[in-house]
Design a protein around this motif. Structure first.
Motif, PDB file in Angstrom:
ATOM      1  N   ILE A 126       0.861  -1.180   0.000  1.00 38.14           N
ATOM      2  CA  ILE A 126       0.000   0.000   0.000  1.00 38.14           C
ATOM      3  C   ILE A 126       0.897   1.230   0.000  1.00 38.14           C
ATOM      4  N   VAL A 127       0.742   2.070  -1.003  1.00 38.94           N
ATOM      5  CA  VAL A 127       1.613   3.232  -1.197  1.00 38.94           C
ATOM      6  C   VAL A 127       0.789   4.498  -1.035  1.00 38.94           C
ATOM      7  N   PHE A 128       1.058   5.246   0.014  1.00 38.80           N
ATOM      8  CA  PHE A 128       0.308   6.468   0.301  1.00 38.80           C
ATOM      9  C   PHE A 128       1.079   7.667  -0.254  1.00 38.80           C
ATOM     10  N   LEU A 129       0.420   8.438  -1.130  1.00 39.47           N
ATOM     11  CA  LEU A 129       1.073   9.561  -1.790  1.00 39.47           C
ATOM     12  C   LEU A 129       0.796  10.871  -1.062  1.00 39.47           C
ATOM     13  N   ILE A 130       1.826  11.704  -0.962  1.00 36.63           N
ATOM     14  CA  ILE A 130       1.666  13.042  -0.403  1.00 36.63           C
ATOM     15  C   ILE A 130       2.497  14.028  -1.223  1.00 36.63           C
ATOM     16  N   GLY A 131       2.138  15.287  -1.137  1.00 35.12           N
ATOM     17  CA  GLY A 131       2.907  16.333  -1.791  1.00 35.12           C
ATOM     18  C   GLY A 131       4.037  16.812  -0.888  1.00 35.12           C
ATOM     19  N   ALA A 132       4.903  17.631  -1.432  1.00 37.30           N
ATOM     20  CA  ALA A 132       6.052  18.116  -0.664  1.00 37.30           C
ATOM     21  C   ALA A 132       5.615  18.919   0.555  1.00 37.30           C
ATOM     22  N   ASP A 133       4.527  19.701   0.428  1.00 35.30           N
ATOM     23  CA  ASP A 133       4.075  20.496   1.558  1.00 35.30           C
ATOM     24  C   ASP A 133       3.576  19.600   2.689  1.00 35.30           C
ATOM     25  N   GLN A 134       2.912  18.498   2.339  1.00 35.88           N
ATOM     26  CA  GLN A 134       2.453  17.560   3.361  1.00 35.88           C
ATOM     27  C   GLN A 134       3.625  16.844   4.014  1.00 35.88           C
ATOM     28  N   LEU A 135       4.645  16.550   3.223  1.00 34.81           N
ATOM     29  CA  LEU A 135       5.835  15.916   3.771  1.00 34.81           C
ATOM     30  C   LEU A 135       6.491  16.813   4.806  1.00 34.81           C
ATOM     31  N   GLN A 136       6.517  18.098   4.529  1.00 34.45           N
ATOM     32  CA  GLN A 136       7.117  19.049   5.469  1.00 34.45           C
ATOM     33  C   GLN A 136       6.404  19.042   6.815  1.00 34.45           C
ATOM     34  N   GLN A 143      -0.726  10.353  15.021  1.00 39.26           N
ATOM     35  CA  GLN A 143      -0.035   9.060  15.089  1.00 39.26           C
ATOM     36  C   GLN A 143       0.844   8.828  13.853  1.00 39.26           C
ATOM     37  N   TRP A 144       1.619   9.830  13.481  1.00 40.45           N
ATOM     38  CA  TRP A 144       2.381   9.758  12.254  1.00 40.45           C
ATOM     39  C   TRP A 144       3.370   8.583  12.247  1.00 40.45           C
ATOM     40  N   GLN A 145       3.898   8.226  13.433  1.00 38.47           N
ATOM     41  CA  GLN A 145       4.864   7.121  13.462  1.00 38.47           C
ATOM     42  C   GLN A 145       4.244   5.813  12.973  1.00 38.47           C
ATOM     43  N   HIS A 146       2.952   5.620  13.221  1.00 34.84           N
ATOM     44  CA  HIS A 146       2.296   4.354  12.880  1.00 34.84           C
ATOM     45  C   HIS A 146       1.858   4.295  11.423  1.00 34.84           C
ATOM     46  N   LEU A 147       1.937   5.420  10.714  1.00 33.09           N
ATOM     47  CA  LEU A 147       1.620   5.395   9.281  1.00 33.09           C
ATOM     48  C   LEU A 147       2.535   4.418   8.552  1.00 33.09           C
ATOM     49  N   PHE A 148       3.795   4.357   8.995  1.00 36.72           N
ATOM     50  CA  PHE A 148       4.781   3.494   8.345  1.00 36.72           C
ATOM     51  C   PHE A 148       4.512   2.015   8.611  1.00 36.72           C
ATOM     52  N   ASP A 149       3.733   1.712   9.650  1.00 36.56           N
ATOM     53  CA  ASP A 149       3.378   0.321   9.915  1.00 36.56           C
ATOM     54  C   ASP A 149       2.342  -0.193   8.917  1.00 36.56           C
ATOM     55  N   LEU A 150       1.646   0.735   8.280  1.00 38.72           N
ATOM     56  CA  LEU A 150       0.505   0.363   7.437  1.00 38.72           C
ATOM     57  C   LEU A 150       0.734   0.584   5.950  1.00 38.72           C
ATOM     58  N   ALA A 151       1.666   1.468   5.610  1.00 35.86           N
ATOM     59  CA  ALA A 151       1.850   1.822   4.196  1.00 35.86           C
ATOM     60  C   ALA A 151       3.249   2.367   3.967  1.00 35.86           C
ATOM     61  N   HIS A 152       3.626   2.422   2.710  1.00 35.38           N
ATOM     62  CA  HIS A 152       4.799   3.182   2.299  1.00 35.38           C
ATOM     63  C   HIS A 152       4.365   4.644   2.160  1.00 35.38           C
ATOM     64  N   ASN A 201      12.509  16.392  14.075  1.00 39.44           N
ATOM     65  CA  ASN A 201      13.718  15.646  13.724  1.00 39.44           C
ATOM     66  C   ASN A 201      13.431  14.153  13.587  1.00 39.44           C
ATOM     67  N   GLN A 202      12.566  13.643  14.454  1.00 40.41           N
ATOM     68  CA  GLN A 202      12.177  12.238  14.365  1.00 40.41           C
ATOM     69  C   GLN A 202      11.519  11.930  13.030  1.00 40.41           C
ATOM     70  N   ALA A 203      10.588  12.790  12.625  1.00 38.96           N
ATOM     71  CA  ALA A 203       9.852  12.559  11.383  1.00 38.96           C
ATOM     72  C   ALA A 203      10.772  12.619  10.176  1.00 38.96           C
ATOM     73  N   LEU A 204      11.636  13.619  10.136  1.00 33.86           N
ATOM     74  CA  LEU A 204      12.558  13.754   9.009  1.00 33.86           C
ATOM     75  C   LEU A 204      13.532  12.581   8.946  1.00 33.86           C
TER      76      LEU A 204
END
Length: 280
Positions: A126-136, A143-152, A201-204
């Motif tokens: 499962i590949v979740f797409l975001i734009g550069a502004d959302q990435l920032q 619960q942003w840390q758990h997003l990686f448990d569910l998708a790329h 810093n954790q997110a980046l």
């Protein structure tokens, strides 16, 4: 290519298909209105990953406040028009967040991804797409840390884009201070800034450390990242709405909106008198 405008399929419907779905690309947003930037982002990763499905998930109308101009049905109709014959895979317009809003249920991205993971099973990519502004702003997501448990998590940006840590920290700290009205002293402000700095810093670091190749992303279920820095599109839905509010005739003459919105979507907007200035 057919665009399927439908709600989330029943699990029984998906069961027979699940073994055939190896990679699903997911694009969420308010799409108010959908524009060529959305189409370009989806097309970039469909071409890159060759998924079996593109799942587009419009947000529900926020029931706490009137935050969107077009209603759910209109936004879904515009999505159907925008993505018809635009990507080389089946497209599904998924109403799960719209239905949650209609039930007055709070729904975060993490909830949506949990539903998708339950639907597709443990092995599907499962590949979740975001734009550069959302990435920032990734560190501000619920619960942003758990997003990686569910998708790329895959993002796209214009050439030369960089994750500017200094600007990120300043913007995030300012937002945190605005949200917390109990911050009254310089010491409290400094403490908030330290906490925000740590989270950002954790997110980046998480995004950078999880960087992978398209093949790795396509063949594993979740947890990896990819930044495509060659997307030559920078479009704002807010800017489009503002131009349309100024008057359809002058906008069309200037050529501004036709270059940013799919022509069929623009026709729909005009036919339904969306985004017109009601204050005139």
């Amino acid at each position: 290519m057919n665009v399927n405008l439908d709600s989330v399929p029943d699990s029984s419907d998906m069961l027979s298909e699940q073994t055939h779905v190896k990679c699903v690309v997911v694009l969420g947003g308010s799409f108010d209105p959908v524009h060529l930037g959305h189409v370009a982002l989806a097309r970039r990763f469909v071409d890159l990953l060759q998924p079996q499905e593109l799942r587009i998930i419009p947000t529900g109308n926020p029931w706490q406040k009137n935050g969107l101009t077009a209603n759910a049905a209109q936004r879904c109709a515009m999505l159907e028009l925008a993505f018809a014959d635009q990507v080389n895979c089946p497209v599904v317009i998924d109403r799960q967040e719209i239905l949650a809003a209609e039930r007055q249920q709070t729904n975060y991205t993490i909830d949506t991804l949990r539903h998708l993971r339950a639907e597709y099973g443990d092995t599907t990519s499962i590949v979740f797409l975001i734009g550069a502004d959302q990435l920032q702003n990734l560190s501000s997501w619920h619960q942003w840390q758990h997003l990686f448990d569910l998708a790329h998590i895959c993002a796209a940006s214009r050439p030369g884009f960089q994750l500017d840590q200094t600007n990120l920290l300043q913007a995030a700290a300012k937002e945190a201070q605005q949200k917390d009205t109990d911050i009254n002293t310089d010491t409290e402000t400094q403490q908030v800034n330290q906490v925000v700095s740590h989270v950002v810093n954790q997110a980046l670091s998480k995004f950078r450390q999880a960087a992978a190749t398209p093949e790795q992303i396509r063949t594993t279920p979740a947890g990896l990242t990819y930044l495509a820095d060659d997307l030559q599109v920078d479009i704002s839905a807010t800017q489009i709405r503002e131009e349309l509010e100024r008057g359809a005739a002058s906008t069309l003459v200037s050529g501004f909106v036709p270059g940013l919105v799919p022509i069929k979507v623009l026709d729909y907007i005009q036919q339904h008198h969306l985004y017109e200035n009601t204050k005139k």
